[in-house]
Design a protein around this motif. Structure first.
Motif, PDB file in Angstrom:
ATOM      1  N   ASP A   1      -7.630   8.475   2.862  1.00 35.58           N
ATOM      2  CA  ASP A   1      -8.089   7.613   3.957  1.00 35.58           C
ATOM      3  C   ASP A   1      -8.207   8.351   5.279  1.00 35.58           C
ATOM      4  O   ASP A   1      -9.038   7.992   6.120  1.00 35.58           O
ATOM      5  CB  ASP A   1      -7.123   6.431   4.127  1.00 35.58           C
TER       6      ASP A   1
ATOM      7  N   GLU B   1     -15.199  12.938  -1.205  1.00 35.63           N
ATOM      8  CA  GLU B   1     -14.814  13.026   0.208  1.00 35.63           C
ATOM      9  C   GLU B   1     -15.468  14.232   0.870  1.00 35.63           C
ATOM     10  O   GLU B   1     -15.880  14.170   2.037  1.00 35.63           O
ATOM     11  CB  GLU B   1     -13.282  13.098   0.310  1.00 35.63           C
TER      12      GLU B   1
ATOM     13  N   ARG C   1       0.821  -1.214   0.000  1.00 31.95           N
ATOM     14  CA  ARG C   1       0.000   0.000   0.000  1.00 31.95           C
ATOM     15  C   ARG C   1       0.857   1.268   0.000  1.00 31.95           C
ATOM     16  O   ARG C   1       0.357   2.353   0.291  1.00 31.95           O
ATOM     17  CB  ARG C   1      -0.915   0.025   1.227  1.00 31.95           C
TER      18      ARG C   1
ATOM     19  N   THR D   1     -11.751   9.775   4.851  1.00 31.74           N
ATOM     20  CA  THR D   1     -12.794   8.751   4.747  1.00 31.74           C
ATOM     21  C   THR D   1     -12.956   7.988   6.048  1.00 31.74           C
ATOM     22  O   THR D   1     -14.062   7.551   6.387  1.00 31.74           O
ATOM     23  CB  THR D   1     -12.458   7.789   3.598  1.00 31.74           C
ATOM     24  N   ALA D   2     -11.892   7.842   6.816  1.00 32.48           N
ATOM     25  CA  ALA D   2     -11.966   7.113   8.081  1.00 32.48           C
ATOM     26  C   ALA D   2     -12.939   7.747   9.062  1.00 32.48           C
ATOM     27  O   ALA D   2     -13.420   7.082   9.990  1.00 32.48           O
ATOM     28  CB  ALA D   2     -10.573   7.015   8.710  1.00 32.48           C
TER      29      ALA D   2
ATOM     30  N   GLY E   1      -4.806   3.498   4.810  1.00 34.19           N
ATOM     31  CA  GLY E   1      -5.719   2.489   5.344  1.00 34.19           C
ATOM     32  C   GLY E   1      -6.619   3.100   6.401  1.00 34.19           C
ATOM     33  O   GLY E   1      -6.180   3.937   7.201  1.00 34.19           O
ATOM     34  N   LEU E   2      -7.896   2.676   6.414  1.00 35.57           N
ATOM     35  CA  LEU E   2      -8.871   3.319   7.300  1.00 35.57           C
ATOM     36  C   LEU E   2      -8.581   3.053   8.769  1.00 35.57           C
ATOM     37  O   LEU E   2      -8.644   3.982   9.594  1.00 35.57           O
ATOM     38  CB  LEU E   2     -10.286   2.857   6.931  1.00 35.57           C
TER      39      LEU E   2
ATOM     40  N   GLY F   1      -2.865  10.048   4.994  1.00 43.56           N
ATOM     41  CA  GLY F   1      -4.010   9.737   4.157  1.00 43.56           C
ATOM     42  C   GLY F   1      -3.703   8.895   2.949  1.00 43.56           C
ATOM     43  O   GLY F   1      -4.323   7.844   2.746  1.00 43.56           O
TER      44      GLY F   1
END
Length: 516
Positions: A342, A370, A251, A345-346, A319-320, A315
């Motif tokens: 992320d 977002e 990632r 979005t988390a 990963g969330l 971000g």
């Protein structure tokens, strides 16, 4: 590096004109004559070989008055000109301009005059004065002209577009202008919403009212180069140390793009922090960017005991679950922090919990999706049909969002809009001749996150870093051009810096495209 152009709203433009006329130094009729003369000159410059008939569509107000002046001056250049008026002139200045036009004026809807089809059409119907949707027959006329292959010139702004928000009033489809000639200052609607896509080549002409610009009050500025971009003497720590937090194995690409952007924009040092399991992967892909292991929130807190780590990016590829742990630890230090992807979005299920932790050194960089998750009410207002003007705009939305979040908000788009929490807004325009459609590629937003973080590491305040970073990002894309991928953006930044030193940087609202 030159001055950064201002843009004005319709209210501000009217205030400047009123102040100039009220001073007694100029009349409204004189301003109309200057505007029409300037527009005719721009048309002649854009189409020097134009021979066919020119169709000038005149509305009843002062925009129509400009049209009569344009018709007279184009006819004076030897061109065949036809004027079609949707209604008789309704203002004294427009009536005087119409009286000075010696040619024939046809009523809208009258049988078309015999002869060749128009080679050019001038839209002087409404301009900035429109506050309601176009009548269907008017919108249809403009679409028909464009569909016939006739270039369209908009006087001040394309009729049907809200000059403040750039939105199509009533939601109807409108054709694209080949050229828009505006006066004194560009209008916000030239860059925002549909206006950004439909304005075409923008030319802004001086009409002699600069002395009264103060009547406009505080104006929005287009983003552009900041003097702080010129790197001063010093060692690497003099230019800051950016920390980019990455996700687990497989990632790391997005974070590496961000780290490269931070390094290329001039941060003295950049470190990528990732779980230990991802260190080998990132080490194989990075050289000048340093690496360190960051497993969780306490590990990040320990790392941040080093005060030299002065700007953080969270971000891209984070990963969330990892974002939910690391974002609070990063924000607790109250250092400049950029949250993207992320990291936004988390917190989509409970944005107020994120807002409660933010501070004035934080920057949020959402795209439209977002933004809708964090500020759903504002996104709905932008999506709703605009029944009249001034319509709710991206400027309004970002101002409210920044105040609500208590942080700087950068809303990405062809016209990226930035607001600090105090409401000062900047537009980073990548529309019209300054368009950079090649930015629609995976990873470009990650590079933007790194550029803004690198600028904060170098000492720029968050709103200035965000606006300047958005401009640099688009300018790099413009310089690279077709075929751009995200990896090209950091590598093109040196070209931008060299152009800045040479004074060769494009400005979309100068009189002829021009340079800053």
């Amino acid at each position: 590096m030159g001055g950064i152009p201002e843009v004005v709203t319709t209210r501000q433009m009217r205030a400047v004109e009123a102040a100039a006329i009220g001073s007694g130094a100029v009349t409204g009729r004189a301003l109309m004559e200057r505007a029409g003369t300037a527009a005719a000159a721009e048309i002649a410059a854009a189409w020097p070989q134009l021979a066919g008939p020119v169709l000038v569509l005149c509305g009843p107000g002062n925009n129509g008055g400009d049209g009569y002046v344009i018709a007279r001056h184009l006819a004076g250049r030897g061109l065949s000109v036809r004027v079609v008026a949707m209604a008789p002139p309704a203002t004294p200045d427009a009536r005087a301009a119409a009286a000075d036009w010696a040619g024939e004026t046809l009523a809208l809807g009258a049988p078309p005059a015999a002869g060749a089809a128009p080679a050019l059409c001038v839209d002087a119907l409404f301009g900035t004065g429109l506050a309601r949707p176009l009548a269907p027959e008017i919108a249809g006329l403009l679409r028909g002209v464009a569909a016939a292959g006739c270039p369209l010139v908009a006087v001040d702004i394309l009729s049907g577009i809200c000059a403040d928000s750039g939105r199509s009033l009533g939601g109807g489809s409108l054709p694209q202008a080949a050229l828009t000639v505006s006066f004194h200052r560009a209008k916000t609607g030239h860059f925002l919403g549909e206006g950004g896509a439909l304005t075409g080549a923008l030319r802004v002409r001086d009409i002699g009212i600069e002395d009264w610009q103060g009547a406009a009050g505080d104006c929005i500025r287009l983003a552009g180069p900041d003097p702080a971009l010129e790197k001063r003497a010093g060692h690497k720590y003099s230019h800051g140390h950016a920390l980019v937090l990455a996700g687990g194995p497989g990632r790391g690409g997005a974070a590496r793009l961000a780290a490269r952007g931070a390094l290329r924009v001039g941060a003295g040092l950049v470190t990528l922090g990732c779980p230990a399991a991802a260190l080998p992967e990132n080490a194989a892909r990075l050289d000048a960017v340093m690496l360190t292991g960051v497993e969780d929130g306490p590990a990040l807190a320990r790392l941040l005991r080093d005060p030299r780590l002065n700007a953080l990016c969270l971000g891209p590829g984070l990963g969330l679950e990892r974002a939910r742990v690391l974002v609070p630890a990063a924000l607790a230090t109250e250092r400049p922090v950029l949250l993207d992807a992320d990291a936004l979005t988390a917190f989509a299920d409970g944005p107020d919990a994120l807002f409660a932790q933010l501070h004035d050194r934080a920057v949020l960089t959402p795209h439209d999706g977002e933004f809708a998750r964090l500020f759903p009410d504002l996104a709905r207002k932008l999506a709703d049909e605009a029944p009249k003007g001034p319509a709710f705009s991206r400027l309004d939305a970002v101002r409210i969002a920044a105040a609500r979040a208590g942080a700087t908000v950068l809303l990405k788009g062809p016209a990226t809009v930035v607001s600090g929490r105090e409401g000062r807004v900047r537009i980073a325009a990548a529309t019209g001749e300054a368009a950079a459609p090649w930015l629609a590629t995976a990873g470009s937003g990650d590079v933007l996150a790194g550029i803004v973080t690198g600028l904060m590491a170098r000492g720029l305040a968050p709103p200035e870093a965000a606006a300047t970073g958005a401009w640099l990002h688009a300018e790099a894309a413009r310089r690279f051009g077709p075929g751009l991928i995200a990896e090209d953006l950091p590598e093109t930044l040196p070209q931008v810096f060299r152009a800045l030193s040479a004074g060769a940087v494009f400005s979309p609202s100068s009189p002829a495209g021009g340079l800053l």
